[in-house]
Write an enzyme that holds these catalytic residues in place. Structure first.
Site, PDB file in Angstrom:
ATOM      1  N   LYS A  14     -11.603  10.646  16.897  1.00  0.00           N
ATOM      2  CA  LYS A  14     -12.167  11.319  18.077  1.00  0.00           C
ATOM      3  C   LYS A  14     -13.223  12.357  17.682  1.00  0.00           C
ATOM      4  O   LYS A  14     -14.306  12.390  18.250  1.00  0.00           O
ATOM      5  CB  LYS A  14     -11.063  12.003  18.895  1.00  0.00           C
ATOM      6  N   ARG A  89      -3.688  16.038  26.863  1.00  0.00           N
ATOM      7  CA  ARG A  89      -2.686  15.397  26.014  1.00  0.00           C
ATOM      8  C   ARG A  89      -1.362  15.197  26.748  1.00  0.00           C
ATOM      9  O   ARG A  89      -0.427  14.628  26.174  1.00  0.00           O
ATOM     10  CB  ARG A  89      -2.424  16.267  24.793  1.00  0.00           C
ATOM     11  N   ARG A 128      -8.132  12.606   5.298  1.00  0.00           N
ATOM     12  CA  ARG A 128      -8.770  13.792   5.871  1.00  0.00           C
ATOM     13  C   ARG A 128      -8.117  15.067   5.333  1.00  0.00           C
ATOM     14  O   ARG A 128      -8.789  16.060   5.082  1.00  0.00           O
ATOM     15  CB  ARG A 128      -8.629  13.739   7.401  1.00  0.00           C
ATOM     16  N   ARG A 134      -6.447  20.721   5.893  1.00  0.00           N
ATOM     17  CA  ARG A 134      -5.606  20.991   7.064  1.00  0.00           C
ATOM     18  C   ARG A 134      -4.152  20.663   6.763  1.00  0.00           C
ATOM     19  O   ARG A 134      -3.831  19.526   6.410  1.00  0.00           O
ATOM     20  CB  ARG A 134      -6.084  20.116   8.237  1.00  0.00           C
ATOM     21  N   ARG A 146       3.355  13.795  14.714  1.00  0.00           N
ATOM     22  CA  ARG A 146       2.209  13.878  15.634  1.00  0.00           C
ATOM     23  C   ARG A 146       1.961  12.521  16.303  1.00  0.00           C
ATOM     24  O   ARG A 146       1.639  12.466  17.496  1.00  0.00           O
ATOM     25  CB  ARG A 146       0.962  14.338  14.874  1.00  0.00           C
TER      26      ARG A 146
HETATM   27  P1  AMP Z   1      -6.220  17.974  16.973  1.00  0.00           P
HETATM   28  O1  AMP Z   1      -7.259  18.731  16.207  1.00  0.00           O
HETATM   29  O2  AMP Z   1      -6.716  17.505  18.310  1.00  0.00           O
HETATM   30  O3  AMP Z   1      -5.569  16.891  16.175  1.00  0.00           O
HETATM   31  O4  AMP Z   1      -5.075  19.033  17.316  1.00  0.00           O
HETATM   32  C1  AMP Z   1      -4.315  19.670  16.306  1.00  0.00           C
HETATM   33  C2  AMP Z   1      -3.070  20.307  16.914  1.00  0.00           C
HETATM   34  O5  AMP Z   1      -3.458  21.273  17.900  1.00  0.00           O
HETATM   35  C3  AMP Z   1      -2.160  19.344  17.659  1.00  0.00           C
HETATM   36  O6  AMP Z   1      -1.243  18.706  16.787  1.00  0.00           O
HETATM   37  C4  AMP Z   1      -1.455  20.284  18.630  1.00  0.00           C
HETATM   38  O7  AMP Z   1      -0.459  21.050  17.975  1.00  0.00           O
HETATM   39  C5  AMP Z   1      -2.556  21.239  19.015  1.00  0.00           C
HETATM   40  N1  AMP Z   1      -3.315  20.755  20.192  1.00  0.00           N
HETATM   41  C6  AMP Z   1      -4.631  20.384  20.225  1.00  0.00           C
HETATM   42  N2  AMP Z   1      -5.001  20.007  21.464  1.00  0.00           N
HETATM   43  C7  AMP Z   1      -3.884  20.149  22.241  1.00  0.00           C
HETATM   44  C8  AMP Z   1      -3.607  19.903  23.622  1.00  0.00           C
HETATM   45  N3  AMP Z   1      -4.545  19.429  24.447  1.00  0.00           N
HETATM   46  N4  AMP Z   1      -2.347  20.152  24.063  1.00  0.00           N
HETATM   47  C9  AMP Z   1      -1.399  20.634  23.252  1.00  0.00           C
HETATM   48  N5  AMP Z   1      -1.589  20.865  21.936  1.00  0.00           N
HETATM   49  C10 AMP Z   1      -2.815  20.640  21.429  1.00  0.00           C
END
Ligand code: AMP
Length: 193
Positions: A14, A89, A128, A134, A146
């Protein structure tokens, strides 16, 4: 106005494809993951609260991420459109987004849903993690959690957007440029419609 939800499991690409779409269509990028990591880096109370969830691969509470998106939409009233990346989400978040956009009279145009096989997701996330450092991309247990959380809480959004006639599945396997090409074809078609 073109408002796109870029959707898919963790590791679907994404973030990478959002960059391509922003450059190509001059859209504003809204990634809740990036916003949350920014809050953590700035050591804000919101960041501290979010970190406990992110470290485990759990979702941050809906109220927190919805509040972040609400304020970003307000601060960019002139945008040509938005790419929502990693948001919504949950069904709760999708409903809140529809309501916020309703206030601005600019609904979601489409949900572009990247489809990637499970093992490929794990490979990409582990790769990654090596490059980005990360923490949530380095531990296989957190990665599996996740993906599991995605399946239980986030995948139901496919049905939510299907019911609105806005879901578009995109083959997310292959090279970055192949996937970008598929997205471009789809978005060009949306713009002509
Ligand atoms: P991402 O960078 O989108 O993979 O997000 C990393 C982490 O941030 C996720 O595993 C969640 O813990 C948190 N996170 C990001 N976006 C959301 C969202 N829309 N709702 C809830 N948690 C989020």
């Amino acid at each position: 106005m073109l408002n796109l939800v870029l959707f898919g499991p963790p590791g679907a690409g994404k973030g990478t494809q959002a960059e391509f779409l922003i450059d190509t269509y001059q859209l504003m990028h809204l990634s809740t993951g990036d916003l949350l990591r920014g809050e953590i880096a700035a050591a804000t109370p919101l960041g501290m609260e979010a970190r406990a969830f992110m470290d485990k691969g759990e979702l941050v509470p809906d109220t927190v991420v919805i509040g972040m998106i609400r304020s970003k939409l307000k601060t960019h009233p002139d945008a040509r459109g938005f790419i929502f990346d990693g948001f919504p989400r949950t069904v709760e978040q999708a409903r809140a987004l529809d309501q916020l956009l309703e206030e601005n009279k600019t609904p979601i145009s489409a949900m572009l849903s990247l489809e990637v096989e499970h093992q490929e997701l794990v490979n990409r996330l582990m790769g990654r993690g090596v490059v980005s450092g990360r923490a949530d991309d380095q531990d296989p247990t957190i990665i599996e959690n996740r993906i599991d959380v995605y399946g239980r809480k986030t995948a139901p959004l496919i049905g939510y957007y299907q019911a609105q006639g806005k879901h578009i599945g995109i083959d997310g396997m292959g090279s970055i440029s192949e996937i970008a090409g598929r997205l471009k074809e789809t978005v060009d078609r949306l713009l002509q419609a």
